[in-house]
Design an enzyme around this catalytic site. Structure first.
Site, short mmCIF file in Angstrom:
data_model
loop_
_atom_site.label_atom_id
_atom_site.label_comp_id
_atom_site.label_asym_id
_atom_site.label_seq_id
_atom_site.Cartn_x
_atom_site.Cartn_y
_atom_site.Cartn_z
N ARG A 1 0.76 -1.19 0.11
CA ARG A 1 0.04 -0.09 0.08
C ARG A 1 0.77 1.35 -0.12
O ARG A 1 1.97 1.29 0.78
CB ARG A 1 -0.77 -0.07 1.17
CG ARG A 1 -2.07 -0.92 1.17
CD ARG A 1 -3.28 -0.52 0.09
NE ARG A 1 -4.23 -1.39 0.02
CZ ARG A 1 -4.36 -2.52 -0.67
NH1 ARG A 1 -3.53 -2.61 -1.65
NH2 ARG A 1 -5.44 -3.41 -0.80
N GLU B 1 -2.86 7.70 -5.03
CA GLU B 1 -3.18 6.61 -5.99
C GLU B 1 -4.56 7.14 -6.79
O GLU B 1 -5.62 6.91 -6.19
CB GLU B 1 -3.33 5.35 -5.36
CG GLU B 1 -2.82 4.16 -6.37
CD GLU B 1 -2.81 3.07 -5.61
OE1 GLU B 1 -3.72 2.07 -5.60
OE2 GLU B 1 -1.61 2.78 -5.13
N HIS C 1 -0.80 0.10 -9.73
CA HIS C 1 -1.41 -0.69 -9.00
C HIS C 1 -2.28 -2.01 -9.88
O HIS C 1 -3.20 -2.26 -9.91
CB HIS C 1 -2.52 -0.01 -8.26
CG HIS C 1 -2.92 -1.04 -6.84
ND1 HIS C 1 -3.30 -0.50 -5.60
CD2 HIS C 1 -2.85 -2.30 -6.62
CE1 HIS C 1 -3.52 -1.32 -4.84
NE2 HIS C 1 -3.21 -2.59 -5.31
C1 DGY Z 1 -5.48 -6.11 -2.68
O1 DGY Z 1 -6.17 -7.03 -3.39
O2 DGY Z 1 -5.54 -5.78 -1.98
C2 DGY Z 1 -4.49 -5.82 -4.09
O3 DGY Z 1 -3.95 -4.59 -3.78
C3 DGY Z 1 -5.04 -5.82 -5.38
O4 DGY Z 1 -4.19 -5.67 -6.39
#
Ligand code: DGY
Length: 341
Positions: free
Chosen positions: A260, A289, A308
């Protein structure tokens, strides 16, 4: 002749039952029409499904659509907090997010209200581990910088031009050896890594089995040639990669974040990259983001950035959709969720 109609009362009974079942089917709200059909089809076998037009619904639109459903299938990172739950109303029995991460959910509040809550970990580990390897390699090999110079017609020749680093012989540090972290270590086994180290709350049996050494956070910073962030975003991890952390890292270190964006202080990372405190960064996640097109990070030659895409493969997204749907069906049938929070 009569025999032919003798089953009629049974048939009428059956039709009445079907009609009753249809009327009383649980109602599910799916927050995006981009949700893979694997999950939707599964839900439709037992529920009435309403699908919102697309993932860029505004909060207002979502709240407007929300009241009265038995379950919500979250296809994006919609924030589920008291406001959301109040609007959803007392009918809501389960919240299912099609993601491994759940920092967008107020899990204690959801559970306090007796609502079940599930996510989709594990199935995305392979895809995210592949993205990690991509970022480690492309950042270490200066792929983005090379491409940019190529586009500017500034390619030079000579044996010292645009030299990069190798994973071979390196120390790879993992911040958070959960399922994704472990899968990354497994994928890297063929790269002749000298040493795997990791940090987290405690030493893990899985770490021992993978031949990885548990170290302190400071040791991870100081010893890693490649440092991969694979931990969830929590109050503990938020902003933990700050100036002081980057100051402790090797000047030759490659920093990779597939977890994250908010685990990293973006200004500190920009400073670390610009002032060559570290060699390069590979980022699947950022804060904010998505990054605005004119963001400072995007101007840095030593930052490899993708938007992402960790779990963005057809196979993984189908699996995530199926599990998110199964979580809902299980919850509504009073069974344990496939993955509950
Ligand atoms: C999640 O599923 O948390 C991921 O970040 C998706 O890419």
């Amino acid at each position: 002749m009569l025999g032919r109609y003798s089953r009629l009362p049974n048939l009428i009974q059956l039709l009445k039952q079907v009609q009753f079942c249809t009327m009383s089917l649980p109602s599910i709200l799916v927050t995006s029409s981009a949700t893979p059909t694997s999950g939707i089809d599964l839900l439709r076998t037992k529920c009435n499904v309403t699908i919102m037009p697309n993932i860029v619904n505004t909060r207002e639109e979502l709240l407007q659509a929300l009241p009265g459903y038995d379950a919500v299938f979250l296809a994006g990172k919609n924030k589920v907090n008291s406001e959301f739950l109040d609007v959803a109303g007392p009918n809501l029995k389960v919240v299912s997010t099609m993601s491994a991460g759940y920092d967008h959910l107020d899990v204690p509040e959801i559970k306090r209200r007796g609502i079940k809550v599930g996510n989709t970990p594990m199935v995305l580990s392979a895809a995210v581990a592949e993205i990690t390897v991509l970022l480690m390699l492309s950042a270490a090999k200066r792929a983005h910088e090379g491409r940019t110079l190529l586009e500017k017609d500034q390619v030079q020749t000579g044996p010292q031009w645009l030299l990069g680093l190798e994973i071979r012989g390196s120390t790879v540090g993992i911040f958070g050896l959960g399922n994704i972290g472990q899968t990354i270590v497994k994928r890297l086994k063929g790269f002749e890594v000298e040493r795997f180290i990791y940090t987290g709350h405690s030493r893990k049996k899985a770490g021992d089995e993978l031949g990885a050494t548990f170290v302190s956070f400071d040791d991870l910073l100081e010893q890693s040639d490649f440092l991969v962030v694979a931990a969830p975003l929590t109050n503990e991890t938020r902003g933990i990669f700050n100036d002081s952390a980057f100051d402790k890292m090797k000047k030759t270190a490659v920093f990779v974040n597939i977890a994250r964006g908010q685990i990293v202080n973006t200004d500190s990372l920009v400073r670390a990259l610009r002032n060559k405190k570290i060699f390069a960064a590979g980022l699947d996640v950022t804060d904010p983001e998505p990054l605005p097109a004119d963001h400072e990070l995007l101007k840095l030659p030593n930052a490899e950035i993708i938007p992402h895409l960790g779990s963005a493969t057809v196979r993984t997204r189908n699996d995530m959709s199926t599990i998110a749907a199964q979580n809902i069906l299980n919850a509504l049938e009073g069974k344990p969720l496939v993955y509950s929070l």
